[in-house]
Design an enzyme around this catalytic site. Structure first.
Site, PDB file in Angstrom:
ATOM      1  CG  ASN A  57      -1.686   1.119   1.235  1.00  0.00           C
ATOM      2  OD1 ASN A  57      -1.686   2.033   0.343  1.00  0.00           O
ATOM      3  ND2 ASN A  57      -2.478   1.398   2.529  1.00  0.00           N
TER       4      ASN A  57
ATOM      5  CE  LYS B 254      -0.065   3.183   4.859  1.00  0.00           C
ATOM      6  NZ  LYS B 254      -0.104   3.350   6.163  1.00  0.00           N
TER       7      LYS B 254
ATOM      8  CG  HIS C 217      -5.777   1.920   5.385  1.00  0.00           C
ATOM      9  ND1 HIS C 217      -5.271   2.833   6.482  1.00  0.00           N
ATOM     10  CD2 HIS C 217      -4.684   1.095   5.179  1.00  0.00           C
ATOM     11  CE1 HIS C 217      -3.769   2.457   6.716  1.00  0.00           C
ATOM     12  NE2 HIS C 217      -3.634   1.580   6.106  1.00  0.00           N
TER      13      HIS C 217
ATOM     14  CD  GLU D 104      -3.237  -2.374   7.404  1.00  0.00           C
ATOM     15  OE1 GLU D 104      -2.224  -2.743   6.754  1.00  0.00           O
ATOM     16  OE2 GLU D 104      -3.923  -1.334   7.290  1.00  0.00           O
TER      17      GLU D 104
ATOM     18  N   GLY E  99       2.940   2.542  11.002  1.00  0.00           N
ATOM     19  CA  GLY E  99       3.632   3.801  10.928  1.00  0.00           C
ATOM     20  C   GLY E  99       4.574   3.902  11.936  1.00  0.00           C
TER      21      GLY E  99
ATOM     22  CB  SER F  96       5.622  -1.536  11.931  1.00  0.00           C
ATOM     23  OG  SER F  96       5.222  -0.096  12.171  1.00  0.00           O
TER      24      SER F  96
END
Ligand code: 13P
Length: 252
Positions: free
Chosen positions: A9, A11, A97, A169, A175, A215
């Protein structure tokens, strides 16, 4: 046996030229990999989807979108419909998401609508679920994930649900550099599979791919993917570098 999947992804990252390079590099590096039991998906920003589907034609990668409209067509300025995605050769679409839930206030109901739209166009939803840190700390993580899945997916008939991929997730892992431990991931993936089993039966539960995201990188992917209920990863930051992304693909 269910498919093992590594999906990137991107982003809101990369310019046109950078996207062009990254797609080419991924395709080149994958040429020497044996992908017989794996699927590799890249999910670039919408403006680069055509570039990605053009370049991936005849290659080993699939292309996914990061978002889709819940409406079919018409006066919805700025929106992109599932039929537009399908007409460009897009096979997958991330839906739900946590960044879209947080910044764009997407609700369970709206996400259910998006799931319906993509399925009508033979696009597989990569449906994201996951709890925040306060939700985990207060012991509500299972309940939160159950509600996300029940409210946006469990209206589907079997013939549609079999095209769904779920990505767990945890929001606190996205992140942050703090991934879920192997044990935390396995526990939640096992729980998600048990929800699918209760609703759709054994075969569906055995066949659905459940990905981990948050991560995930080449250092932790091997341990995470080794869990019996973890069928791959939805990778953010680490998917923006071709070599690193391929190392994750090699982690099965
Ligand atoms: P990171 O891998 O950058 O933590 O992002 C995960 C993610 O949100 C993938 O959808």
């Amino acid at each position: 046996m269910r498919t093992k999947i590594v999906a990137g992804n991107w982003k809101m990252n990369k310019t046109f030229e950078e996207a062009d390079d990254l797609i080419n590099n991924i395709i080149d590096l994958l040429k020497s990999e044996n992908l017989s039991d794996k699927a590799v998906i890249i999910c670039p920003p919408a403006v680069f989807l055509e570039l990605a589907t053009d370049q991936s034609f005849d290659s080993e990668i699939y292309v996914g979108a990061q978002n889709v409209s819940r409406f079919e067509s018409g006066a919805y300025t700025g929106e992109i419909s599932a039929s537009m995605l399908s007409s460009m050769g897009v096979d997958f679409c991330i839906i739900g998401h946590s960044e879209r839930r947080k910044y764009f206030l997407e609700t369970h109901e709206e996400l259910a609508g998006k799931v319906d739209q993509v399925l009508k166009q033979n696009i597989s939803p990569v449906f994201c679920c996951g709890e925040t840190l306060p939700e985990r700390e207060s012991g509500k993580h299972f309940e939160i994930v159950r509600k996300q899945i029940e409210d946006s997916l469990f209206h589907l008939k079997e013939g549609d649900f079999e095209h769904v991929i779920i990505a767990y997730e945890p929001v606190w892992a996205i992140g942050t550099g703090v991934n879920a431990t192997s044990q935390q991931a396995q526990e939640m993936h096992h729980y998600i599979r048990s929800l699918v089993r209760e609703k759709y039966g054994d075969q569906m539960a055995e066949n659905i791919s459940i990905l981990y995201g948050g991560s995930c990188n080449s250092k932790n992917a091997h341990e995470l993917f080794a869990n019996p209920d973890v069928d791959g990863g939805l990778i953010g930051g680490a998917s923006l570098d071709a070599e690193e992304f391929i190392r994750i693909v090699q982690s099965f």
